[in-house]
Write a protein that holds these residues in place. Structure first.
Motif: not given
Length: 558
Positions: A430-432, A444-453
């Protein structure tokens, strides 16, 4: 070098103090710095620009108005053109610098900003008749201007030819003494990956404040003038000493050395009616000698010591030596008498007493040395053994964690049999963002649970993510253990710096044990130089430890 002709020079100073976007904080220090610099540039003791040759712009001016003001000043400049900007700076994904004006959008660098590349082109094309063109940028990521300024810089002939003024330029060059005495210079407050700051309680941005300080105070010992490069070096040294961002300089034909300003320090503090470089006068030299001799005299009564030189000694270049005092005279029990050259003079009044006591102390000294050596050996051995045990026990935990991750199976294959398995999922990027110029980026990735890390990656993964590729993410023990984009992976189950630190502790602990075991033999083989031998062994052992631990790291992470 001479100061640029004020009558044939122009300056435009831009200080943006207010912004409409909530993420861009107001910067009253920027406009205050621009106004103060304008006052200094008009001052005859600095440059002496006529008031009408200096223009100050602020938040009320649009991008079109700023570029028009720079264009008009550039067209009139024949000697030096100076353009200064202070405010927020924003980089875009193409690593281009945008100078934020009042209506800038913090999330979209192209909106409400002034593209530095466009401003640079206005300066070059409209100001091609000027001998020197200087741009000073005090904003975040201002070092990006360097990469944007050097790659495609047209020559003076190319600009004149494109504008149909080649004949006029050839006549101008024919009148000049040096055909290479022209060019562009860009001074920035930070590198391409650093932010710029306003120090707490400061009236101006940090870089601008240091520039104002140099112009106002001058540079001691630099002569009647100082170059722009000299000023930049002084500013950079001061900022680096504070751990501040790294100012940058980009110059064509080394023009920063050719542009000079009047030096106020030379006007205020002339030496014998003329400016000269500072020398190592007798004051500083004698103070060091005095401190060393005083230390010796404290250990050896009866030695003659210097009187501390007075505070004004050597300020005028006087080479006269300070008087010498005995310890009794320094305490006020004797008169002050002038002595000859600076030397230590042993007082012989206690010599016979020292000779009588010397033989009686030899045996005691030897016995104390033996006991001290034994205690030192046991102390070093105990300290080294403790360091080995602590270092090995604490560093091994990091290696065990890495080994557990390497051996853990994928959950889809062993969900029922192995509770400590690795989960794989394909997540959306979702972001670099570029973090530093050392090939470090944030993904920045959005995981399957909806949480971004957000995790750090290197350039190949960053570049693949810009193309829209998804991220293959491995989860272990509830945390992201590895991220791969188009086969470019980054692993986060690593041996941190603390692990290597404990490894070095164990390594140097073994060195202390070895020194303790062989201390007696070492002192016998190298009498009088045991400390040097220990230092040499420590250096060699440290290099071997670096090679051994680095090799172990490469093997562990392979």
């Amino acid at each position: 070098m001479t100061v640029p002709d004020p009558a044939r020079s122009r300056a435009v100073l831009i200080g943006i103090d207010a912004y409409t976007h909530r993420a861009l904080r107001p910067m009253p220090e920027a406009s205050a710095g621009a106004r103060r610099l304008a006052d200094l540039l008009r001052d005859p003791s600095v440059w002496g620009l006529p008031a009408e040759h200096v223009q100050v712009l602020g938040a009320e001016h649009s991008a079109e108005e700023v570029q028009a003001a720079v264009r008009d000043a550039a067209k009139k400049a024949r000697d030096t053109l100076l353009v200064y900007f202070a405010g927020h700076g924003r980089p875009d994904r193409s690593h281009r610098l945008h100078l934020a004006l009042a209506k800038a959008d913090a999330d979209h660098p192209q909106v409400g900003t002034l593209d530095y590349g466009h401003l640079r082109d206005v300066v070059r094309e409209a100001g091609h008749r000027a001998r020197y063109r200087v741009m000073v940028l005090d904003c975040c990521y201002s070092g990006l201007a360097g990469a944007m300024s050097t790659a495609t810089a047209p020559t003076r002939d190319e600009l004149a030819d494109a504008l149909g003024e080649l004949d006029a330029l050839e006549w101008q060059l024919a009148q000049a003494d040096d055909e290479d005495d022209y060019g562009d210079c860009v001074l920035t407050s930070a590198s391409a990956t650093e932010e710029s700051f306003v120090l707490p309680g400061a009236d101006y941005p940090e870089f601008t404040g240091e520039l104002i300080r140099v112009l106002h105070d001058g540079i001691a010992g630099a002569g009647s003038t100082f170059s722009l490069e000299h000023a930049w070096e002084k500013i950079r040294r001061r900022m680096l000493e504070r751990g501040s961002p790294h100012p940058q300089q980009f110059a064509q034909n080394r023009v920063a050395r050719k542009i000079c300003l009047h030096n106020r320090a030379a006007v205020r503090h002339p030496v014998n009616g003329a400016e000269s470089l500072p020398t190592a006068g007798s004051s500083g030299r004698n103070l060091l000698v005095y401190e060393a001799e005083q230390s010796i005299a404290d250990r050896a009564p009866g030695m003659v010591v210097h009187q501390p030189p007075p505070s004004n000694q050597g300020a005028t270049g006087n080479d006269a030596e300070p008087p010498l005092l005995t310890r009794e005279q320094a305490a006020g029990t004797g008169g002050v008498t002038r002595s000859g050259p600076r030397r230590l003079f042993p007082d012989t009044r206690g010599r016979s007493r020292a000779r009588r006591s010397r033989s009686s102390g030899v045996l005691l000294h030897t016995e104390l040395s033996t006991r001290t050596s034994s205690v030192a050996r046991w102390g070093l051995g105990t300290l080294g053994l403790t360091a080995c045990i602590v270092g090995i026990s604490l560093s091994s935990s990091y290696y065990r964690e890495l080994a557990d991750y390497r051996q853990a199976p994928i959950c889809a294959q062993a969900r029922q049999t192995h509770p400590d398995c690795v989960t794989r999922e394909v997540d959306q990027v979702v972001d670099t963002r570029m973090v530093s110029e050392n090939d470090i980026y944030d993904l920045t990735v959005r995981r399957a649970s909806g949480k971004t890390e957000t995790q750090p990656v290197r350039y190949k993964a960053y570049k693949a993510a810009l193309g829209g590729a998804p991220a293959d993410v491995k989860i272990w023990r509830g945390q992201i253990a590895e991220v791969a984009v188009n086969g470019n992976s980054e692993q986060y189950i690593d041996i941190p710096a603390a692990g290597w630190g404990w490894s070095y502790l164990a390594w140097y602990g073994s060195e202390l044990v070895g020194i303790a075991l062989f201390m007696h033999a070492l002192s016998n083989r190298t009498p009088g130089n045991a400390l040097g031998a220990v230092a040499a062994v420590s250096l060699v052992w440290g290099l071997l430890g670096f090679l051994a631990i680095s090799s172990g790291r490469l093997i562990a992470l392979a």
